[in-house]
Design an enzyme around this catalytic site. Structure first.
Site, PDB file in Angstrom:
ATOM      1  N   ASP A  17     -12.042  -3.323  -7.525  1.00  0.00           N
ATOM      2  CA  ASP A  17     -12.134  -4.227  -7.385  1.00  0.00           C
ATOM      3  C   ASP A  17     -12.806  -5.170  -8.099  1.00  0.00           C
ATOM      4  O   ASP A  17     -13.818  -6.067  -6.903  1.00  0.00           O
ATOM      5  CB  ASP A  17     -13.564  -3.097  -6.312  1.00  0.00           C
ATOM      6  CG  ASP A  17     -13.220  -2.254  -5.371  1.00  0.00           C
ATOM      7  OD1 ASP A  17     -12.146  -1.298  -6.084  1.00  0.00           O
ATOM      8  OD2 ASP A  17     -13.192  -2.050  -4.660  1.00  0.00           O
ATOM      9  N   GLU A  19      -2.154   0.219   1.048  1.00  0.00           N
ATOM     10  CA  GLU A  19      -1.709   1.659   0.516  1.00  0.00           C
ATOM     11  C   GLU A  19      -1.325   2.463   1.616  1.00  0.00           C
ATOM     12  O   GLU A  19      -1.211   3.806   1.938  1.00  0.00           O
ATOM     13  CB  GLU A  19      -3.603   1.828   0.845  1.00  0.00           C
ATOM     14  CG  GLU A  19      -4.310   1.046  -0.416  1.00  0.00           C
ATOM     15  CD  GLU A  19      -5.333   1.483  -0.254  1.00  0.00           C
ATOM     16  OE1 GLU A  19      -6.280   2.569   0.579  1.00  0.00           O
ATOM     17  OE2 GLU A  19      -6.143   2.028  -1.768  1.00  0.00           O
ATOM     18  N   LYS A  72      -3.154  -1.348   6.576  1.00  0.00           N
ATOM     19  CA  LYS A  72      -3.917  -0.333   6.858  1.00  0.00           C
ATOM     20  C   LYS A  72      -5.268  -2.275   6.128  1.00  0.00           C
ATOM     21  O   LYS A  72      -5.649  -2.464   6.875  1.00  0.00           O
ATOM     22  CB  LYS A  72      -4.322  -0.754   5.201  1.00  0.00           C
ATOM     23  CG  LYS A  72      -5.746   0.613   4.875  1.00  0.00           C
ATOM     24  CD  LYS A  72      -6.666   1.205   4.014  1.00  0.00           C
ATOM     25  CE  LYS A  72      -7.431   2.166   3.301  1.00  0.00           C
ATOM     26  NZ  LYS A  72      -7.950   2.888   2.245  1.00  0.00           N
ATOM     27  N   GLN A  73      -4.731  -3.225   4.768  1.00  0.00           N
ATOM     28  CA  GLN A  73      -5.173  -4.442   4.575  1.00  0.00           C
ATOM     29  C   GLN A  73      -4.235  -5.126   4.102  1.00  0.00           C
ATOM     30  O   GLN A  73      -3.110  -5.075   3.894  1.00  0.00           O
ATOM     31  CB  GLN A  73      -6.346  -3.718   3.963  1.00  0.00           C
ATOM     32  CG  GLN A  73      -5.427  -3.485   2.304  1.00  0.00           C
ATOM     33  CD  GLN A  73      -6.526  -2.783   1.785  1.00  0.00           C
ATOM     34  OE1 GLN A  73      -7.160  -3.381   1.304  1.00  0.00           O
ATOM     35  NE2 GLN A  73      -6.305  -1.794   0.612  1.00  0.00           N
TER      36      GLN A  73
END
Length: 819
Positions: free
Chosen positions: A372, A510, A630-631
């Site tokens: 992050d 992921e 997922k993203q």
């Protein structure tokens, strides 16, 4: 947005009414901190239970325990829930001295609390400008009809990172008599704030002791079980006007309690002040944590003075982090700003800590450091570069551990862990619980090798933004070159296609942790991973060529880097495989062969399908079978690299990715992403705003509302998403302006988003501490304070202008600027 919210100014975040099911969300969003420690916005009078979770967390304070799960021993390291300094409860004074436990037995009245009958009003107000949480309550005793007004002001001091304070003001509205107040410290707390972790060991504190030091001061002292951090917490209780007297002080079993009796008269207010201090072993400049804590509360000024100095510290922070965005968007951004600064303040620069993905706001992700920082440091670089450098130093100190991780996996160089904690070993769990099926499943997330590329990216971008060549040529170079060595060793050559391949990894997506039916975890040639690896190798070679000769010779000798190895880096950087299919960038080798998902069927059936992986597993299926993410994965490349740099990267690899290919790839993955991460809307909003697509605002709103509305369904109460919060700030700062800091020049290329066409901010760039940038529809204004020493170079649309100290230049975005 907060429910039933009354109108307040743009610096106030408020909640009206008591809502038990929303209380934990409010606790997370009303957390107060200062970069050293933070305390959730829990009610001091409430015990930890279904609707409340008091939690205090110190940056970098971890402990490791072993649990028994599904017949296996599982070791986890957690950010520790530290002793609770908040407890303070109250009730009408019973007859006699009384020392009951407050449950109402034996004829004693119960302690008042929001969950009990009689609550008339309940408001929470978070002052973002001054870092103060205010609670306003009114109670009516069902038996007597007596009404009591309570106002609490809480701070975690931004100037002194060890202090916190709570002022509680009691006003009897229609009665006179005595009120009993019990204040305490509690070292019996555990890590139990995340439901799916509750089968795991969470009792991290041991050897708890409690005591008093004089009439007004109590303390608790304990240590963590395996990491042996010593923690001391002290608190001083008093009434400034002398309206109360302490009757009872008890200290046993890790808890210290003080009973104070107040005399109340109708309409008159009585203050009770509680000043706390938290220290732990390893803090600089102290001899012993308990001694330091006791001295800190004894020396602490009165609450009004503490509040004033706290507000002053926040004012100085906001001056360095000025952001001006109108309307509700600006208000949410201020909340995001507030939580970023509470987690990573200038105090962080003196600590050995990384970027906790969920802040210091709860126990989700166990307080670990992921990737992050990729979304956080670009913002900090332009406001608090000393904090960025400290966070990179955290990675440098764990470079030996990253090298051991690589060696254990059969690679050379440095392989940073997907989840990091105290010492740099891999902290990703081997099992995770699917809340939908209640099954414990293998966890392969440690195969996300791309975290090393994120570390290298942050090293390079920090140096570009700050001009800190000293760091780049020393610690930064050691990090970057060892990560480059890892990528070279992870790449295997195949003569069949003349390309290098990286196998057995997970991408940012992921969801895909294996091929359907395969017994081997991981997928091959993830496009993002391979392209990022190539970029790291290119930057490492650029760095070697640009190092001063003495430093280069020393570093090459220290690392044993030979000309032959550098030649391999060059070759691998040019010949890494990027899979394509049908004119699109394939997310990984074989992605295009996966089945298409019936998205509408799952939306109709489940509504929220952000965690599609859990839904499918509970059905006995697997997301590995489908083209579903997922993203953002491939599209992360467009987030990290401006179009010019991205095109050059693919060209270096021998691929042609023109605007049409990229746009088709964006459309392909947009329709196949469930947005199961708060980072996903951020990345998509960034990309689409740069392309001036009308959908951009929808994704930007998703990123803004992710935590304040808990869009992920119950995750925010466990801790805010720091990367997404910092990323929204950076979306305004760099995404919408096209800001690039390189070559000593501020490059700008503003994008038009009709819903947000007027905003401004101040940044620090190189030696310039106060660069002010404002956009007003078709005009860009760049200003420098008169105190600056040199002019600023600004590049826009192929033209360069100089902004002199004390000057403000307004540049038309529809006409070429004049030099």
């Amino acid at each position: 947005m907060p429910g039933n919210e009354p109108p307040h100014d743009e610096w106030t975040w408020s909640y009206e009414g008591y809502s038990p099911e929303q209380e934990r969300l409010r606790e997370a969003l009303c957390t107060l901190g200062n970069g050293y420690f933070a305390t959730r916005g829990a009610a001091p009078e409430a015990e930890a239970e279904a609707h409340h979770y008091p939690g205090t967390y110190a940056a970098g304070c971890y402990d490791r325990l072993t649990s028994h799960v599904s017949g296996r021993q599982v070791e986890n390291e957690d950010m520790v829930n530290l002793p609770n300094w908040l407890p303070l409860r109250f009730r009408p004074r019973p007859d006699g001295d009384g020392d009951g436990d407050g449950d109402g037995d034996g004829g004693e009245p119960p302690w008042w609390a929001p969950d009990r009958p009689g609550l008339l009003e309940y408001r929470q107000l978070l002052d973002l400008r001054g870092g103060v949480l205010t609670r306003r309550l009114r109670y009516r005793d069902p038996a007597s009809g007596h009404r009591l007004r309570v106002v609490q002001e809480r701070i975690v001091h931004m100037g002194d990172p060890h202090r916190a304070a709570l002022r509680t003001t009691f006003t009897a509205e229609n009665w006179s008599g005595e009120l009993e107040v019990e204040a305490g410290l509690d070292a019996t707390v555990t890590n139990s704030g995340v439901e799916r972790y509750r089968d795991l060991a969470g009792a991290h504190l041991t050897a708890a002791e409690a005591g008093s030091a004089g009439e007004h001061t109590v303390w608790v002292h304990c240590r963590t079980r395996t990491s042996h951090h010593t923690i001391a917490l002290a608190a001083r209780l008093g009434c400034p006007a002398g309206d109360g007297r302490i009757r009872v002080t008890t200290a046993e079993g890790g808890r210290a309690r003080q009973r104070l009796v107040l005399t109340l008269r109708p309409g008159e207010s009585v203050h009770v002040d509680k000043t706390a201090a938290l220290y732990r072993s390893g803090d600089r400049g102290i001899s012993a944590p308990l001694t330091a804590a006791l001295e800190a509360v004894e020396r602490a000024p009165a609450f009004p003075e503490l509040l004033e100095s706290h507000r002053l510290a926040w004012r100085h922070l906001w001056e360095r982090a000025h952001l001006e965005v109108p309307g509700e968007t600006g208000r949410i951004l201020r909340l995001h700003h507030f939580h970023v600064l509470q987690t990573l303040s200038p105090h962080t620069a003196g600590l050995d800590v990384g970027v906790p993905a969920r802040g210091l706001h709860g126990e989700a992700y166990r307080g670990h450091v992921f990737w992050d920082e990729l979304f956080v440091l670009p913002y900090l670089n332009l406001h608090f570069p000393e904090v960025s450098r400290a966070l990179l130093a955290y990675r440098h100190r764990r470079l030996p551990a990253a090298c051991r991780n690589a060696e254990a996996a059969g690679y050379a160089g440095a392989m940073y862990p997907w989840q990091s904690g105290s010492d740099g070993r891999e902290e990703a769990q081997t099992l995770h619980l699917n809340p939908e099926s209640r099954r414990w499943l293998p966890d392969h997330s440690r195969l996300q090798r791309h975290v090393g590329a994120a570390v290298a990216y942050n090293v390079w971008r920090y140096a570009e933004a700050t001009g800190d060549r000293e760091f780049l040529h020393t610690q930064g170079a050691e990090i970057l070159l060892r990560i480059a060595r890892f990528w070279s060793s992870a790449a295997a050559y195949e003569a069949a296609d003349g390309r290098y391949h990286i196998r057995g990894v997970l991408g940012p997506d992921e969801y895909h942790d294996a091929y359907p039916g395969s017994g081997r975890p991981g997928i091959d040639d993830n496009a993002y991973t391979n392209a990022a690896a190539s970029w790291v190798l290119v930057r490492a070679l650029d760095l070697v060529r640009g190092l001063p000769h003495p430093r280069r010779d020393h570093l090459l000798a220290e690392l044993g880097l030979t000309a032959a190895e550098l030649d391999r880096w060059e070759e691998v950087s040019r010949r890494l495989c990027i899979p394509f299919h049908g004119g699109l960038i394939d997310q990984f080798d074989g992605y295009h062969a996966l089945a298409e998902l019936d998205w509408q069927r799952y939306r109709d059936r489940y509504g929220d399908i952000r965690r599609l992986d859990r839904i499918l597993e509970a059905e006995g299926d697997s997301v590995n079978r489908y083209q579903a993410s997922k993203q953002a994965d491939v599209l992360m490349l467009g987030y990290l690299f401006p179009p010019r740099e991205l095109a050059a990267l693919f060209q270096h690899l021998g691929y042609r990715v023109d605007e049409e290919t990229w746009d088709r790839s964006v459309d392909h993955y947009l329709s196949r992403t469930s947005h199961g991460s708060t980072l996903s809307g951020l990345v998509h909003g960034w990309l689409l705003s740069r392309e001036q697509r009308p959908e951009a605002w929808r994704y930007m709103q998703e990123a803004l509302r992710g935590d304040v509305c808990d869009l992920q369904g119950g995750t925010t109460p466990e801790g805010i998403h720091l990367g997404a919060m910092a990323g929204t700030l950076d979306l305004v700062q760099r995404g919408l302006t096209g800001l690039e800091a390189r070559d000593g020049t501020l490059h700008l290329a503003p994008a038009s988003v009709p819903e947000l066409c007027s905003y401004g901010f101040t940044i620090r760039f190189g030696e310039h501490w106060g660069v002010r940038i404002r956009l007003r529809r078709d005009f860009l204004e760049v200003s420098l304070p008169s105190a600056e020493r040199s002019a600023l170079r600004v590049a826009l649309g192929g033209h360069t202008v100089l902004v002199a100290p004390g000057e403000s230049r307004t540049i038309s975005l529809t006409e070429p600027p004049r030099p």
